[in-house]
Design an enzyme around this catalytic site. Structure first.
Site, short mmCIF file in Angstrom:
data_model
loop_
_atom_site.label_atom_id
_atom_site.label_comp_id
_atom_site.label_asym_id
_atom_site.label_seq_id
_atom_site.Cartn_x
_atom_site.Cartn_y
_atom_site.Cartn_z
N GLY A 131 42.73 -18.60 58.95
CA GLY A 131 42.92 -19.01 57.56
C GLY A 131 42.31 -20.35 57.24
N ASP A 132 42.26 -21.24 58.22
CA ASP A 132 41.61 -22.54 58.03
C ASP A 132 40.14 -22.31 57.66
OD1 ASP A 132 41.31 -25.48 58.31
OD2 ASP A 132 40.11 -24.93 60.07
N CYS A 133 39.50 -21.41 58.36
CA CYS A 133 38.10 -21.09 58.08
C CYS A 133 37.95 -20.44 56.70
CB CYS A 133 37.58 -20.16 59.17
SG CYS A 133 35.93 -19.54 58.89
#
Length: 133
Positions: A25-27
């Site tokens: 999700g960070d990406c």
């Protein structure tokens, strides 16, 4: 399998740790922010970087979550809660523990939605969160 548009089955996704979902999700969140900035007319690399850093950090992601929390269904809220409650080993010095945990929850949610192939929902939540800026 397409790595750009993966659609894993439920058992594959359930085997991914909550922090693994947050890693994904960070990406996803970073890509959305970068696309948003480019589409808003930011062109200079340094300007893009500084603008992205201002939007992809724990306090900003916590504020983003606050703007979309009322839109989450029960399953999405549970994924966020699991991410928020995940045991992390360290917290960056520029973030409070609460903001960092909230950001981890948001990232887990975006990772989970992305891996489930729910790109329309990712887009809907992202647009709702950015509309309030």
């Amino acid at each position: 399998m397409s790595y750009l548009s993966p659609e894993l089955n439920e058992s594959d996704i359930n085997r991914i740790s909550t922090l693994g979902l947050a890693y994904m999700g960070d990406c996803v969140f970073e890509m959305l922010i970068r696309t948003y900035l480019i589409s808003e007319g930011h062109t200079a690399a340094l300007d893009l970087h500084h603008s992205a850093v201002g939007l992809v950090n724990a306090p900003a992601q916590h504020a983003f979550y606050e703007r979309i929390s009322c839109l989450l269904d029960a399953e999405e809220a549970e994924i966020y809660r699991r991410g928020r409650n995940a045991k992390v080993n360290s917290v960056p010095h520029n973030a409070s523990v609460a903001d960092y945990h909230s950001a981890t929850g948001l990232e887990a949610l975006f990772g989970w939605l992305f891996l489930n192939g729910r790109r329309d929902r990712v887009e809907e939540l992202f647009q709702a969160g950015m509309r309030e800026l």
